[in-house]
Design an enzyme around this catalytic site. Structure first.
Site, PDB file in Angstrom:
ATOM      1  N   ASP A   1      -5.922  -0.834  -2.006  1.00 58.17           N
ATOM      2  CA  ASP A   1      -6.538  -1.770  -2.947  1.00 58.17           C
ATOM      3  C   ASP A   1      -7.700  -2.119  -2.234  1.00 58.17           C
ATOM      4  O   ASP A   1      -7.908  -2.077  -1.099  1.00 58.17           O
ATOM      5  CB  ASP A   1      -5.586  -2.776  -3.383  1.00 58.17           C
ATOM      6  CG  ASP A   1      -5.260  -3.749  -2.056  1.00 58.17           C
ATOM      7  OD1 ASP A   1      -4.851  -3.196  -1.107  1.00 58.17           O
ATOM      8  OD2 ASP A   1      -5.765  -5.027  -2.201  1.00 58.17           O
TER       9      ASP A   1
ATOM     10  N   ASP B   1      -5.681   2.433  10.405  1.00 57.50           N
ATOM     11  CA  ASP B   1      -7.183   2.369  10.589  1.00 57.50           C
ATOM     12  C   ASP B   1      -7.387   1.828  12.381  1.00 57.50           C
ATOM     13  O   ASP B   1      -7.228   2.721  13.077  1.00 57.50           O
ATOM     14  CB  ASP B   1      -7.574   1.222   9.759  1.00 57.50           C
ATOM     15  CG  ASP B   1      -9.225   0.791   9.737  1.00 57.50           C
ATOM     16  OD1 ASP B   1      -9.855   1.157  10.639  1.00 57.50           O
ATOM     17  OD2 ASP B   1      -9.549  -0.044   8.856  1.00 57.50           O
TER      18      ASP B   1
ATOM     19  N   ARG C   1      -4.838   0.354  -6.887  1.00 55.78           N
ATOM     20  CA  ARG C   1      -3.519   0.828  -6.267  1.00 55.78           C
ATOM     21  C   ARG C   1      -3.029   1.858  -7.230  1.00 55.78           C
ATOM     22  O   ARG C   1      -2.405   2.905  -6.933  1.00 55.78           O
ATOM     23  CB  ARG C   1      -2.508  -0.205  -6.031  1.00 55.78           C
ATOM     24  CG  ARG C   1      -2.883  -1.242  -4.994  1.00 55.78           C
ATOM     25  CD  ARG C   1      -1.538  -2.001  -4.785  1.00 55.78           C
ATOM     26  NE  ARG C   1      -1.633  -3.444  -4.042  1.00 55.78           N
ATOM     27  CZ  ARG C   1      -1.841  -3.098  -2.750  1.00 55.78           C
ATOM     28  NH1 ARG C   1      -1.916  -2.030  -2.041  1.00 55.78           N
ATOM     29  NH2 ARG C   1      -2.231  -4.615  -2.235  1.00 55.78           N
TER      30      ARG C   1
ATOM     31  N   GLY D   1       0.615  -1.202  -0.224  1.00 54.48           N
ATOM     32  CA  GLY D   1      -0.165   0.051   0.131  1.00 54.48           C
ATOM     33  C   GLY D   1       0.857   1.273  -0.069  1.00 54.48           C
ATOM     34  O   GLY D   1       0.454   2.358  -0.446  1.00 54.48           O
TER      35      GLY D   1
ATOM     36  N   GLU E   1       3.620   4.259   6.252  1.00 58.26           N
ATOM     37  CA  GLU E   1       2.296   3.506   5.894  1.00 58.26           C
ATOM     38  C   GLU E   1       1.579   4.322   4.992  1.00 58.26           C
ATOM     39  O   GLU E   1       1.566   5.620   5.060  1.00 58.26           O
ATOM     40  CB  GLU E   1       1.702   3.330   7.484  1.00 58.26           C
ATOM     41  CG  GLU E   1       1.712   1.857   7.853  1.00 58.26           C
ATOM     42  CD  GLU E   1       0.847   1.200   7.122  1.00 58.26           C
ATOM     43  OE1 GLU E   1       0.851   1.080   5.820  1.00 58.26           O
ATOM     44  OE2 GLU E   1       0.610  -0.102   7.734  1.00 58.26           O
TER      45      GLU E   1
HETATM   46  P1  IMP Z   1      -5.160  -1.598  10.529  1.00 59.67           P
HETATM   47  O1  IMP Z   1      -4.264  -2.629  11.149  1.00 59.67           O
HETATM   48  O2  IMP Z   1      -6.467  -1.673  10.938  1.00 59.67           O
HETATM   49  O3  IMP Z   1      -4.706   0.033  11.120  1.00 59.67           O
HETATM   50  O4  IMP Z   1      -5.115  -1.387   9.128  1.00 59.67           O
HETATM   51  C1  IMP Z   1      -4.222  -0.818   8.232  1.00 59.67           C
HETATM   52  C2  IMP Z   1      -4.031  -1.573   7.033  1.00 59.67           C
HETATM   53  O5  IMP Z   1      -5.089  -2.054   6.534  1.00 59.67           O
HETATM   54  C3  IMP Z   1      -3.222  -0.563   6.145  1.00 59.67           C
HETATM   55  O6  IMP Z   1      -1.867  -0.976   6.122  1.00 59.67           O
HETATM   56  C4  IMP Z   1      -4.029  -1.154   4.585  1.00 59.67           C
HETATM   57  O7  IMP Z   1      -3.279  -1.856   4.048  1.00 59.67           O
HETATM   58  C5  IMP Z   1      -5.345  -1.541   5.327  1.00 59.67           C
HETATM   59  N1  IMP Z   1      -6.541  -0.751   5.091  1.00 59.67           N
HETATM   60  C6  IMP Z   1      -7.053   0.000   6.157  1.00 59.67           C
HETATM   61  N2  IMP Z   1      -8.020   0.859   5.840  1.00 59.67           N
HETATM   62  C7  IMP Z   1      -8.150   0.855   4.402  1.00 59.67           C
HETATM   63  C8  IMP Z   1      -8.976   1.207   3.276  1.00 59.67           C
HETATM   64  O8  IMP Z   1      -9.858   1.866   3.600  1.00 59.67           O
HETATM   65  N3  IMP Z   1      -8.629   0.819   2.073  1.00 59.67           N
HETATM   66  C9  IMP Z   1      -7.859  -0.096   1.606  1.00 59.67           C
HETATM   67  N4  IMP Z   1      -6.843  -0.500   2.621  1.00 59.67           N
HETATM   68  C10 IMP Z   1      -7.115  -0.246   4.195  1.00 59.67           C
HETATM   69 MG    MG Z   2      -0.805  -1.092   4.318  1.00 59.87          MG
END
Ligand code: IMP
Ligand code: MG
Length: 182
Positions: A164, A108, A170, A50, A104
């Site tokens: 993605d 999220d 992407r 990403g 990053e």
């Molecule tokens: P986390 O571990 O919940 O903080 O999510 C982070 C990872 O999830 C990021 O590095 C992204 O690869 C993916 N991600 C989180 N939100 C999105 C989104 O809205 N679209 C696409 N990928 C996401």
């Molecule tokens: Mg990511």
């Protein structure tokens, strides 16, 4: 393009490339202010896949020496987090004793970044800072400080500029949000 279709879903244009690049300019200014003239040579750690575009855009704006490494992690399936973080490809270099700036695409729930910081601490990185292009503040409740954030967005699923939906999207230069209307 105002609307795009990826697999079974429609997405509408949400953040223009111009807005993203302006936010990256401002973020690079902050990082330059912190590192330029410090003599430090931090490692930019690109979190694949990403962050590939964001890392490139950020890196070319930095006015001090950096090293570049990558790691590939994954946690998302479709449009939601699985809650588990997998290391699909390990660190491409030795981080022992080094100052790391994790780059990053989006934070999220923060599980990915937390898992990554744990990996880097276990490998005895000297210092770890976190830099993210996007943050969903409504979802992030971790104590870990996010040192550099380019933009905050609501809790919606987005694609484009490296991000993605099941592998697609992407390569779009703007960011698109899931369109529930269509
Ligand atoms: P986390 O571990 O919940 O903080 O999510 C982070 C990872 O999830 C990021 O590095 C992204 O690869 C993916 N991600 C989180 N939100 C999105 C989104 O809205 N679209 C696409 N990928 C996401
Ligand atoms: Mg990511």
């Amino acid at each position: 393009m105002e609307k795009i279709k990826l697999h079974d879903k429609y997405f509408r244009r949400f953040i223009s490339n111009e807005t993203l690049e302006k936010a990256i300019d401002d973020l690079a200014d902050k990082i330059n202010a912190d590192y330029r003239g410090s003599g430090k040579v931090p490692v930019l750690l690109c979190v694949l896949n990403g962050s590939i575009l964001f890392t490139a855009e950020l890196m070319k704006r930095l006015k001090f020496d950096v090293d570049l490494m990558s790691i590939k992690l994954s946690s998302y399936q479709g449009t939601s987090s699985t809650g588990k973080v997998h290391t699909e490809m390990g660190l491409t270099g030795d981080v022992t004793g080094k100052e790391i700036i994790v780059v990053e695409d989006i934070v999220d729930t923060g599980r990915t970044i937390e898992a990554l910081v744990n990996i880097l601490n276990a490998r005895r990185a000297a210092k770890v800072k976190v830099c993210t292009m996007l943050l969903k503040p409504e979802m992030y409740h971790k104590d870990l400080v996010l040192d550099y954030v380019a933009m905050e967005i609501p809790d919606d699923f987005i694609v484009g500029f490296g991000l993605d939906y099941d592998g697609l999207g992407r390569n779009y230069k703007d960011i698109y949000v899931l369109d529930n209307e269509s």
